[in-house]
Scaffold this active site. Structure first.
Site, short mmCIF file in Angstrom:
data_model
loop_
_atom_site.label_atom_id
_atom_site.label_comp_id
_atom_site.label_asym_id
_atom_site.label_seq_id
_atom_site.Cartn_x
_atom_site.Cartn_y
_atom_site.Cartn_z
N ARG A 244 10.96 -6.12 2.75
CA ARG A 244 12.01 -7.13 2.55
C ARG A 244 11.56 -8.44 3.17
O ARG A 244 10.92 -8.44 4.23
CB ARG A 244 13.32 -6.72 3.24
CG ARG A 244 14.21 -5.85 2.38
CD ARG A 244 14.78 -6.62 1.18
NE ARG A 244 15.55 -5.78 0.29
CZ ARG A 244 15.06 -5.03 -0.70
NH1 ARG A 244 13.78 -4.99 -0.93
NH2 ARG A 244 15.85 -4.32 -1.47
N GLU A 273 13.78 -15.96 -1.39
CA GLU A 273 13.59 -15.46 -2.75
C GLU A 273 14.72 -16.00 -3.60
O GLU A 273 15.86 -15.97 -3.14
CB GLU A 273 13.63 -13.92 -2.74
CG GLU A 273 12.26 -13.29 -2.77
CD GLU A 273 12.30 -11.77 -2.77
OE1 GLU A 273 12.94 -11.21 -3.69
OE2 GLU A 273 11.71 -11.16 -1.88
N HIS A 291 8.00 -9.66 -5.92
CA HIS A 291 8.91 -8.53 -5.69
C HIS A 291 8.81 -7.50 -6.83
O HIS A 291 9.79 -7.18 -7.49
CB HIS A 291 10.35 -9.04 -5.55
CG HIS A 291 11.25 -8.08 -4.82
ND1 HIS A 291 12.30 -8.49 -4.05
CD2 HIS A 291 11.26 -6.72 -4.74
CE1 HIS A 291 12.93 -7.43 -3.55
NE2 HIS A 291 12.31 -6.35 -3.97
O1 LIG Z 1 14.89 -2.13 -2.89
C1 LIG Z 1 14.19 -1.89 -3.89
O2 LIG Z 1 14.40 -0.90 -4.61
C2 LIG Z 1 13.05 -2.78 -4.22
O3 LIG Z 1 13.01 -3.89 -3.38
C3 LIG Z 1 12.98 -3.17 -5.68
O4 LIG Z 1 13.89 -4.17 -6.02
P1 LIG Z 1 14.09 -4.53 -7.56
O5 LIG Z 1 14.81 -3.39 -8.20
O6 LIG Z 1 14.88 -5.79 -7.59
O7 LIG Z 1 12.72 -4.71 -8.16
#
Ligand SMILES: O=C(O)[C@H](O)COP(=O)(O)O
Length: 316
Positions: A244, A273, A291
């Protein structure tokens, strides 16, 4: 009953939900229009990834909602306790994307160890001399085999990363404030399984021993890696944050790169972000992804199906 998958859902998830009689809407509704849309279309289930936030207001103003589903792991974009206190079900898919995140971390590590993130961009369009100069400038790659990987946060994703590391010939050391040891199983292509145990050690010891460090911790109020932690690491360490934004102090990271303490680093998540700091985007020591830890067909298929199963079992 209607399901709104505001940040998308795999076809496998849509098919499973439709087969059970749900109507699945995959329109991406802007955050500020979400309340109106949910009420207008009488949405029962709201599925999100990390892009859409589900805060108290939305929960209070959308009485048709019965389930909030997070397609993924981190629920920091949802007011989980509040939603549950209002009688809503809040579900996620904590195991479905672990291996995809682990592979992304290793994609970054292998790339960083051999400077792929820069050499891809630097390949000369023409010119023997340029090619030779480039070959020389990327001559100091390193192997991962034989190196030590430090894993901070030894839950599902940390353990999946450890398994990939062991396959890559690395030694693994791990820290987790909630875990003394973990039993891992390596699955081989021919069906063989090998069990082994990793005992966790202190955070400081992990930082001291590791050539590579990866974080797999949830969002939290303070940095897990800041100035003090960088000073405890080996000189020239390579680190990855696919957990994160906000668990690594980005200013301290840039300083550690400048001083040579950190030789290279991978970031999949950012304090800001979706608009990371320009100093990060421009830094040649950084390998960056937007991400995408869970962004594989396989992980998203598992996520879609798991969400569908949970929704059907709650409402079916
Ligand atoms: O917490 C999560 O599952 C990951 O950070 C992925 O996030 P995303 O589904 O927005 O790609």
């Amino acid at each position: 009953m209607k399901v709104l998958a505001n940040d998308g859902i795999s076809n496998s998830g849509i098919e499973a939900l439709e087969a059970a009689g749900f109507e699945v809407l995959t329109t991406t509704v802007a955050q500020e229009q979400l309340e109106n849309y949910i009420n207008k279309h009488n949405i029962t289930v709201l599925i999100v990834r990390s892009a859409t936030t589900v805060r108290k207001n939305l929960i209070d103003n959308c009485p048709s909602l019965k389930i909030i589903g997070r397609g993924g792991v981190g629920m920091d974009n949802i007011d989980v306790d509040y939603a549950r206190s209002k009688g809503l079900h809040v579900i996620n898919t904590p195991a479905a994307s672990s291996h995809s995140v682990a592979e992304l971390v290793f994609g970054h590590f292998y790339g960083l160890a051999r400077f792929l993130h820069n050499s891809n961009r630097d390949m000369p369009l023409e010119g023997d001399a340029n090619f030779k100069a480039l070959k020389k400038s990327y001559a100091k790659g390193t192997e991962l085999k034989g190196k030590t990987l430090g894993v901070l946060g030894f839950g599902r994703i940390g353990q999946a990363t450890a398994k990939v590391a062991i396959g890559a010939g690395m030694k693994v050391v791990a820290f987790d404030p909630f875990l003394e040891k973990a039993n891992l199983q390596l699955d081989f292509f021919d069906g063989q399984k090998v069990d082994f145990e990793i005992k966790t050690i202190s955070k400081e010891e992990v930082l001291k021993q590791s050539d590579f460090v990866t974080l797999h911790v949830p969002a939290q109020d303070s940095y897990v890696i800041g100035e003090k932690e960088f000073s405890q690491m080996k000189d020239g360490v390579i680190i990855a944050n696919a957990a994160r934004g906000g668990v690594v102090d980005e200013v301290a990271l840039l300083n550690a790169i400048k001083s040579g303490k950190v030789s290279r680093a991978a970031l999949d998540v950012f304090e800001k972000e979706p608009q990371p700091e320009i100093q990060l985007l421009m830094n040649p020591a950084l390998s960056l992804t937007p991400h995408t830890g869970a962004a594989t067909n396989e992980a998203q298929d598992r996520i879609g199906l798991e969400l569908a199963e949970q929704i059907i079992s709650i409402l079916g």
